[in-house]
Design a protein around this motif. Structure first.
Motif, short mmCIF file in Angstrom:
data_model
loop_
_atom_site.label_atom_id
_atom_site.label_comp_id
_atom_site.label_asym_id
_atom_site.label_seq_id
_atom_site.Cartn_x
_atom_site.Cartn_y
_atom_site.Cartn_z
N ALA A 145 0.83 -1.21 0.00
CA ALA A 145 0.00 0.00 0.00
C ALA A 145 0.87 1.27 0.00
N TYR A 146 2.07 1.16 -0.53
CA TYR A 146 3.04 2.25 -0.44
C TYR A 146 2.54 3.57 -1.04
N GLN A 147 1.88 3.54 -2.19
CA GLN A 147 1.41 4.78 -2.80
C GLN A 147 0.44 5.50 -1.86
N ASN A 148 -0.44 4.75 -1.24
CA ASN A 148 -1.41 5.34 -0.33
C ASN A 148 -0.74 5.83 0.94
N ILE A 149 0.26 5.11 1.41
CA ILE A 149 1.01 5.54 2.60
C ILE A 149 1.72 6.85 2.32
N VAL A 150 2.40 6.95 1.18
CA VAL A 150 3.09 8.18 0.81
C VAL A 150 2.10 9.33 0.70
N ALA A 151 0.96 9.09 0.09
CA ALA A 151 -0.07 10.13 -0.04
C ALA A 151 -0.56 10.58 1.33
N ALA A 152 -0.75 9.64 2.24
CA ALA A 152 -1.21 9.98 3.59
C ALA A 152 -0.16 10.81 4.33
N VAL A 153 1.10 10.43 4.22
CA VAL A 153 2.17 11.19 4.90
C VAL A 153 2.27 12.58 4.29
#
Length: 162
Positions: A145-153
């Protein structure tokens, strides 16, 4: 603190603003003390070798992997776990961003990802997606889920900076 082999030590840990006296063998990790002695199971045990980041907590404001430090070494430190981020019933901005961006799937890595994200933002390392990826690289998501994690950060970083 010197403790003979096989003996136990009484340690006072300050976790999420509350003091907890626990009796542990000197070899008990902070991760195991949090989960097994204090009952805070939000911090996850992943690899138990410091490779995955699921056990990330903040100690005196710095992120550490709690499976790699001994509980007896953290007496006198202020420890923050994922359970300690919300204030007065309000989620921390990083927790809100993870929900908003669906930045988790199975949830095993989520507490460690959130704690690392809080530190990443506080350290000033959320200026670009590349920087976020680099500074969050010690936390593995097996669901990708890296793309979503980066977006959240990124989103939480903007919100917290004002």
């Amino acid at each position: 603190m010197t403790v003979p082999a096989g003996a136990s030590a009484k340690v006072i840990l300050s976790v999420n603003g509350a003091r907890h006296q626990v009796t542990v063998e000197p070899r008990v990790t902070l991760l195991d003390a949090l989960r097994d002695r204090i009952g805070l199971t939000g911090t996850k045990k992943g690899c138990d070798r410091g490779e995955c980041g699921a056990c990330t907590v903040l100690v005196d404001g710095e992120r550490i992997k709690s499976c790699l430090t001994l509980a007896v070494m953290r007496q006198g430190s202020e420890i923050t776990t994922v359970e300690g981020l919300a204030r007065d019933g309000e989620l921390h901005p990083v927790q809100e961003a993870f929900i908003r961006h669906d930045a988790f799937q199975c949830g095993a890595c989520t507490p460690g990802q959130i704690m690392s994200a809080v530190a990443c933002i506080a350290e000033g390392h959320a200026g670009s997606d590349e920087e976020i990826r680099e500074w969050m690289s010690g936390n593995i998501c097996r669901c990708a889920a890296y793309q979503n994690i980066v977006a959240a950060v990124r989103d939480a970083g903007r919100e917290m900076r004002g």
